[in-house]
Write a protein that holds these residues in place. Structure first.
Motif, PDB file in Angstrom:
ATOM      1  N   CYS A   1       0.879  -1.185   0.058  1.00 42.20           N
ATOM      2  CA  CYS A   1       0.117   0.107  -0.073  1.00 42.20           C
ATOM      3  C   CYS A   1       0.987   1.119   0.056  1.00 42.20           C
ATOM      4  CB  CYS A   1      -0.781  -0.174   1.146  1.00 42.20           C
ATOM      5  SG  CYS A   1      -1.737   1.427   1.417  1.00 42.20           S
ATOM      6  N   HIS A   2       0.401   2.336  -0.757  1.00 41.96           N
ATOM      7  CA  HIS A   2       1.381   3.304  -0.830  1.00 41.96           C
ATOM      8  C   HIS A   2       1.372   4.258   0.249  1.00 41.96           C
ATOM      9  CE1 HIS A   2      -2.233   5.736  -0.605  1.00 41.96           C
ATOM     10  NE2 HIS A   2      -1.771   6.724  -0.558  1.00 41.96           N
ATOM     11  N   VAL A   3       0.391   4.188   1.367  1.00 39.77           N
ATOM     12  CA  VAL A   3       0.367   4.910   2.681  1.00 39.77           C
ATOM     13  C   VAL A   3       1.518   4.226   3.384  1.00 39.77           C
ATOM     14  CG1 VAL A   3      -0.980   5.536   4.482  1.00 39.77           C
ATOM     15  CG2 VAL A   3      -2.112   5.253   2.270  1.00 39.77           C
TER      16      VAL A   3
ATOM     17  N   CYS B   1      -3.510  -2.479   1.846  1.00 34.75           N
ATOM     18  CA  CYS B   1      -4.511  -1.315   1.738  1.00 34.75           C
ATOM     19  C   CYS B   1      -5.437  -1.336   2.590  1.00 34.75           C
ATOM     20  CB  CYS B   1      -4.884  -1.060   0.379  1.00 34.75           C
ATOM     21  SG  CYS B   1      -3.725  -0.739  -1.144  1.00 34.75           S
TER      22      CYS B   1
ATOM     23  N   SER C   1       3.561  12.597  -1.675  1.00 34.87           N
ATOM     24  CA  SER C   1       2.381  12.196  -1.382  1.00 34.87           C
ATOM     25  C   SER C   1       1.329  13.346  -2.026  1.00 34.87           C
ATOM     26  CB  SER C   1       1.933  11.842   0.356  1.00 34.87           C
ATOM     27  OG  SER C   1       0.595  11.596   0.259  1.00 34.87           O
ATOM     28  N   HIS C   2       1.691  14.653  -1.719  1.00 37.52           N
ATOM     29  CA  HIS C   2       0.924  15.700  -1.865  1.00 37.52           C
ATOM     30  C   HIS C   2       1.091  15.942  -3.694  1.00 37.52           C
ATOM     31  CE1 HIS C   2       1.167  17.439   2.350  1.00 37.52           C
ATOM     32  NE2 HIS C   2       0.152  16.500   2.134  1.00 37.52           N
TER      33      HIS C   2
ATOM     34  N   GLY D   1      -1.326  13.610  -5.964  1.00 40.37           N
ATOM     35  CA  GLY D   1      -2.686  13.832  -5.596  1.00 40.37           C
ATOM     36  C   GLY D   1      -3.613  13.333  -6.840  1.00 40.37           C
TER      37      GLY D   1
ATOM     38  N   THR E   1      -4.403   7.387  -8.459  1.00 41.75           N
ATOM     39  CA  THR E   1      -5.389   6.709  -7.275  1.00 41.75           C
ATOM     40  C   THR E   1      -4.131   6.238  -6.412  1.00 41.75           C
ATOM     41  OG1 THR E   1      -4.959   4.405  -8.414  1.00 41.75           O
ATOM     42  CG2 THR E   1      -7.043   6.181  -9.057  1.00 41.75           C
ATOM     43  N   VAL E   2      -4.605   6.221  -5.159  1.00 45.35           N
ATOM     44  CA  VAL E   2      -3.804   5.806  -4.193  1.00 45.35           C
ATOM     45  C   VAL E   2      -2.844   4.395  -4.103  1.00 45.35           C
ATOM     46  CG1 VAL E   2      -4.876   7.092  -2.135  1.00 45.35           C
ATOM     47  CG2 VAL E   2      -5.674   4.553  -2.516  1.00 45.35           C
ATOM     48  N   ASP E   3      -3.490   3.485  -4.802  1.00 50.04           N
ATOM     49  CA  ASP E   3      -2.973   2.246  -5.409  1.00 50.04           C
ATOM     50  C   ASP E   3      -1.697   2.548  -6.183  1.00 50.04           C
ATOM     51  OD1 ASP E   3      -4.237   0.650  -3.517  1.00 50.04           O
ATOM     52  OD2 ASP E   3      -5.638   0.080  -5.066  1.00 50.04           O
TER      53      ASP E   3
ATOM     54  N   ARG F   1      -0.236   5.391  -6.718  1.00 54.41           N
ATOM     55  CA  ARG F   1       0.993   6.123  -6.158  1.00 54.41           C
ATOM     56  C   ARG F   1       2.124   5.243  -5.262  1.00 54.41           C
ATOM     57  NH1 ARG F   1      -1.646  10.169  -2.891  1.00 54.41           N
ATOM     58  NH2 ARG F   1      -3.566   9.218  -3.304  1.00 54.41           N
TER      59      ARG F   1
END
Lengths: 177, 177
Positions: free
Chosen positions: B111-113, B118, B150-151, B154, B157-159, B161
């Protein structure tokens, strides 16, 4: 019918991705995809969709509810078949546009074809561009759906037919895991 | 680019549901959803989509490929980040309109976070109609993505990134499971 409050509006990217409030994103049809897996074995059982009401009912009752795209109505999984999915945990992904349910199934089967999981076949080998042979992962069906009913319900999606099919199988014929 | 033969046409309902040939159904956009889980723990890591080329490349190479809806191009997972998903098994559901990948991840994170999966948050309690508090299931991130990037990303999509973000993290900073 319970009158649920609406889900909260979506916040900033950081609130959505790293916050502690459920802010689900429904698509232009008002739907969010849902992956459902066995809470113990983590086996993926099925993939469906929910509208806001189905998600709210799932949370409030602890039983999986989906939206039936073919029938255009709310679908309480197992309502007719008895194969109710009892939710142990409801997860959400990072951007909150996909739900993951971890469930226990009363009847031991989830798939209308008769297998435990809808994912009962796998590609026999990887690395080929031409051999697309599938192999069966589950050797025996949990129940054997009547063929005549299977044909009559061709207008339903296969996941949804599970409820109709198993409704015609005596409960004591269903093997519990 | 390898020139793959097209996937076979869809057969009868029985052939699709109980046959031994992969006959995937792509939707009106030419896409099929794909759930990806860890091959060992069965943890669901992410949900994406594939077009025919992504599915063919996944089968031929044994590495997960997706279609990036935000960028509108083929996306080899881990191409920039090194977090490649090596496919152990490719499954298909009963009506062959959803793929399930069981994978090993080189970098331990998907997960990118920064978390392994995820789906790193769950509803703290079921049974409430108003309390939508999420709790974190993973206590520590596998890696800590730089906020500035991260900014800047934007628009993805999160995946998707994840690949960009982890590309900016030194490989030796990534904890292997």
């Amino acid at each position: 019918m319970i009158n649920f409050p609406p889900f909260p509006p979506r916040g900033t990217l950081v609130e959505i991705e790293e916050g502690t409030q459920l802010q689900p994103k429904f698509d232009e049809r008002g739907l969010i995809p849902c992956v459902t897996q066995d809470a113990t074995t983590r086996e993926v059982l099925m993939v469906g969709v929910m509208n806001a009401e189905a998600l709210a009912l799932t949370i409030a009752t602890g039983e999986a509810h989906y939206w039936s795209r073919s029938r255009g109505n709310l679908w309480r999984k197992g309502e007719q078949s008895g194969l109710i999915q009892r939710v142990v945990r409801l997860l959400i992904d990072d951007d909150q546009d996909c739900v993951l349910l971890q469930v226990r199934i009363d009847g031991g089967a989830s798939c209308h074809v008769g297998y435990r999981s809808c994912f009962f076949r796998a590609l026999a080998q990887l690395g080929s561009e031409t051999d697309l042979t599938l192999e069966f992962l589950e050797q025996e069906k949990v129940f054997d759906p009547p063929q005549s009913l299977s044909h009559r319900t061709g207008w339903l999606t296969v996941d949804e037919r599970a409820d109709l099919l198993t409704a015609n199988v005596r409960r004591d014929q269903i093997t519990h895991e």
